[in-house]
Design an enzyme around this catalytic site. Structure first.
Site, PDB file in Angstrom:
ATOM      1  N   ALA A 279     -17.962   6.383  -8.580  1.00 24.30           N
ATOM      2  CA  ALA A 279     -17.768   4.964  -8.290  1.00 24.30           C
ATOM      3  C   ALA A 279     -18.993   4.099  -8.606  1.00 24.30           C
ATOM      4  O   ALA A 279     -18.868   3.072  -9.295  1.00 24.30           O
ATOM      5  CB  ALA A 279     -17.328   4.789  -6.839  1.00 24.30           C
TER       6      ALA A 279
ATOM      7  N   ASP B 288     -14.840   6.855  -3.167  1.00 23.87           N
ATOM      8  CA  ASP B 288     -14.527   5.872  -4.199  1.00 23.87           C
ATOM      9  C   ASP B 288     -14.096   4.534  -3.612  1.00 23.87           C
ATOM     10  O   ASP B 288     -14.295   3.496  -4.232  1.00 23.87           O
ATOM     11  CB  ASP B 288     -13.434   6.419  -5.123  1.00 23.87           C
ATOM     12  CG  ASP B 288     -13.988   7.444  -6.094  1.00 23.87           C
ATOM     13  OD1 ASP B 288     -14.248   7.069  -7.247  1.00 23.87           O
ATOM     14  OD2 ASP B 288     -14.189   8.600  -5.702  1.00 23.87           O
TER      15      ASP B 288
END
Length: 332
Positions: A57, A227
């Protein structure tokens, strides 16, 4: 991160800007070779996000920032560029956060390169703070476990889940890490194990299905990345994370999530509202381009699962370690 380049160990980032181009490590080629790819078109960076040349991420966020930088430098329509970049992958909140960050900076007249470099620098600084806070949880002789890759490759540099391990190792602490292989893309085996090896941290790769077995034999601490984290503390991470959290709860093993505040999505109330990316079934049915599944058998391939907040011991952030019920301390 430390990496052997041209037979010399040097510090290198996962993604950066150089000579008018976005440069990134092609994570698909690791661990067998370290290949740098260069892009001068924002749509090519978008494709690198989509096809997982760059993963994790925070690194996806940095790549998105540099994609917007290229769009601005070339005089592209920034609203269209933002929509294009955000469509690359749906789950990682940092991608959307980075695009909003860049739109805000660019609308204020900021230099595109300086703005994107600033975003990447902030990401590294946040990871360093995560490392300092998280290292306090690690003691000599511990057995740790992690899943997927939340190291320097996934975060521009330093890491989230691996940051506390790097800092603890640098402090002279000695411990052991179980790195689950992370099917079907094998990020744990190919990326996390590679990073741990580069840092000299003792570790072993285990099959995903062996995680519960080793927990039953004695694991002291589990640290994973994320994430997207919902406002209530539910979080999305690589598929297989929730399995570990459930088993950890059964055996009373502390389960921590390491992530910068940019991964928290305060507009998403619970994990039920997180969009889960569905990847191509060929990632499951094929190995190195060769089909190994029976002809005619279908495969389902969710890239992430959502772990309930009730299974989380704490979130290791740049602001400190938070319990799920303390998340509102970092809102805004």
């Amino acid at each position: 991160m430390k990496a052997a380049v041209d037979n010399k160990v040097r510090d290198i980032k996962a993604v950066w800007f150089e000579d008018g181009k976005v440069v990134m490590i092609d994570q698909r080629r690791l661990p067998h070779e370290l290949v740098l790819t260069r892009f001068d078109d924002y749509m090519d960076v978008r494709e690198a996000i989509r096809n997982m040349t760059v993963r994790g991420a925070p690194s996806i966020g940095a790549a998105a920032a540099y994609a917007m930088c290229l769009a601005a430098l070339k005089g592209c329509d920034l609203d269209k560029a933002a929509a294009d970049v955000q469509s690359a992958r749906p789950t990682a909140n940092d991608l959307f956060y980075a695009v909003r960050y860049m739109l805000d900076k660019l609308s204020g007249g900021a230099d595109p390169v300086a703005a994107a470099d600033g975003y990447a620098r902030l990401t590294r600084e946040k990871c360093e703070a995560i490392g300092r806070h998280g290292a306090e949880l690690i003691e000599d002789g511990m057995k740790l476990m992690t899943h997927c890759n939340a190291g320097a490759l996934a975060t521009v540099d330093v890491g989230t889940a691996l940051a506390p391990m790097r800092f603890a190792h640098d402090q002279g602490k000695r411990f052991f890490v179980y790195a689950s292989e992370t099917r079907p893309r094998l990020q744990g085996m190919q990326l996390t194990a590679w990073e741990l090896g580069q840092e000299g941290i003792d570790h072993a790769i285990i099959p995903d299905g062996a995680s519960a077995y080793y927990m039953s034999k004695g694991v002291d601490l589990i640290i994973v990345g994320a994430d997207r984290i919902a406002r209530n503390g539910d979080f999305a991470n690589k598929i297989g994370t929730m399995d570990k959290a459930i088993v950890a709860k059964h055996f009373g093993i502390p389960f921590y999530v390491a992530a910068p505040v940019s991964t928290f999505d305060f507009a998403t109330a619970t994990g039920a509202d997180i969009v889960i990316e569905q990847r191509p079934e060929e990632e499951v049915t094929e190995v190195a381009g060769t089909r190994i599944a029976p002809s005619g058998s279908k495969a389902l391939n969710p890239s992430f699962d959502v772990t309930p907040a009730g299974l989380v011991t704490g979130f290791i952030t740049e602001k400190g370690i938070l319990k799920p019920e303390e998340i509102d301390r970092v809102m805004g």
